[in-house]
Each structure stands twice: as C-alpha cells, then as structure tokens.
Motif scaffolding. Structure first.
Motif, PDB file in Angstrom:
ATOM      1  N   PHE A  59      -9.113  -8.411  -1.983  1.00 40.78           N
ATOM      2  CA  PHE A  59      -7.818  -7.764  -2.180  1.00 40.78           C
ATOM      3  C   PHE A  59      -6.760  -8.499  -1.363  1.00 40.78           C
ATOM      4  O   PHE A  59      -6.942  -8.744  -0.178  1.00 40.78           O
ATOM      5  N   THR A  60      -5.646  -8.805  -1.997  1.00 42.96           N
ATOM      6  CA  THR A  60      -4.602  -9.571  -1.337  1.00 42.96           C
ATOM      7  C   THR A  60      -4.037  -8.839  -0.131  1.00 42.96           C
ATOM      8  O   THR A  60      -3.808  -9.424   0.926  1.00 42.96           O
ATOM      9  N   GLU A  64      -2.640  -3.657  -2.890  1.00 46.50           N
ATOM     10  CA  GLU A  64      -3.583  -3.887  -3.982  1.00 46.50           C
ATOM     11  C   GLU A  64      -4.837  -3.032  -3.814  1.00 46.50           C
ATOM     12  O   GLU A  64      -5.332  -2.432  -4.778  1.00 46.50           O
ATOM     13  N   TYR A  68      -5.804   0.099  -6.352  1.00 45.46           N
ATOM     14  CA  TYR A  68      -7.081  -0.051  -7.055  1.00 45.46           C
ATOM     15  C   TYR A  68      -7.998   1.123  -6.750  1.00 45.46           C
ATOM     16  O   TYR A  68      -8.629   1.689  -7.651  1.00 45.46           O
TER      17      TYR A  68
END
Length: 207
Positions: A59-60, A64, A68
């Motif tokens: 995950f950045t 994010e 999610y």
C-alpha cells in the motif's frame, strides 16, 4: 506472451491481491482503534503483526490502506439487512427483523462503523477519499432502500420519501445510537431497534 507466461503472470497478480486482502483484514482492527487522524502506516504496523516495510510494499500510504480495508468490510456489510428482507412474511416481521439487525451490527461491529464515519468525515477534507466514500455511501443507500421498498410492498403501501431521505434518516439514527453505545450506554442497541421499527413504519403511506 506464451500461455505458460500468462498463467504465471495471473498467479502473481492473484497472489498480490490475496496478500493485500490479508494485510487489510489484519490491520483493520488497528485502524478502527486508532482512527484516521491519529495513525500512520508505521503505527499500524506496530499494532499489527506486519512490518512497516511490508505494509508500504503493498500500500502506497495509509489513505490507500484505509480505503481498501473499509471497502473489504463494506462488501459484507452492504448486505447485512438482506436476510431480514428475504425472510419477512409481513410488514411486522420486517420491522422486527430490521430493528434486530441494526441493533446486532451496532453491538458487534461498533469500532468498524466508527472507522466508516471517520473516513466519511475525512472525505470532506481529503479529496483522495471522496470517490470511494461516495461509492460506498451509494451502496449503503441502496441497502436501506431495499428494506423500505420491501416494507412498503408487504404493507400494501408506497414510500412517502425518496431514497436519499430514507438513507439519511436511518443513517442519522444509527450514528446517534453508535455514539451512545460507544459512551457505554447498555440500552443503546435496544433503543435503536425500537426506533428503527418505528421509523420504518413512518416512511410509507398508511405506516
């Protein structure tokens, strides 16, 4: 690309998606306890069984990961009242079933609902959240409308409000009950069930 190469590529993509889902599920509790504003990926890693490096690989950033994770939770939650709709044989059955289901998810999933409201509030300031929040909100609205439409059908009546109004009414009722529940009021769930039953009857003609 050969057929073998395509299969390998698909397996790689599937494994990556599966790993993201596992990480999101495992960190969801940490997110729900800490809230958006008070946490970072590093803090989430400290609360979970995964390193900061692993989380950052999949995950950045926390935006994010949070969106999610909430999406995965909502995939299940947006059908939470469907059983009450499917099994009700009368308007009274649906009133009781719907009220009980609302009270049940309040008690069982309070911290997750708190996370959802946190995310929705943050979307007023963080554009990165907005599209996801609007989509989830639309799914929740459709979930409530299925209840209202079925109730009207069973009652031989018609809704007297629009879909957004019905959703806003129940969402406001639930959020208020959540606040009382988190404050330790033992009767919050029972009051929510009773109020939900009453409100449902007021949203259709003859209710």
């Amino acid at each position: 690309m050969t057929e073998t190469s395509e299969r390998i590529a698909r397996r790689s993509v599937d494994k990556f998606a599966q790993r993201r889902a596992e990480l999101a599920e495992s960190t969801l509790q940490a997110l729900s306890e800490l809230g958006y504003a008070r946490t970072s990926l590093r803090e989430i890693a400290q609360k979970s069984n995964f390193s900061h490096g692993v989380l950052h690989y999949y995950f950045t950033d926390k935006v994010e990961l949070l969106t999610y994770a909430v999406r995965k939770f909502e995939e299940v939650c947006v059908t939470r009242y469907d059983e009450a709709v499917a099994t009700a044989q009368s308007a009274e059955d649906l009133e009781r079933g719907f009220g009980a289901a609302m009270a049940g998810t309040l008690r069982a999933d309070a911290v997750m609902h708190r996370l959802w409201y946190d995310l929705r509030n943050q979307s007023l300031f963080e554009e990165a959240f907005r599209a996801d929040v609007l989509e989830i909100d639309a799914q929740r609205q459709a979930m409530i409308w299925r209840v209202v439409e079925r109730y009207a059908e069973l009652a031989g009546a018609s809704p007297v409000v629009t879909r957004p109004v019905a959703y806003a009414a129940f969402d406001g009722l639930f959020q208020q009950a959540l606040l009382h529940h988190l404050a330790g009021e033992e009767g919050a769930g029972d009051e929510l069930a009773k109020d939900a039953e009453s409100l449902l009857g007021r949203l259709v003609t003859g209710g």
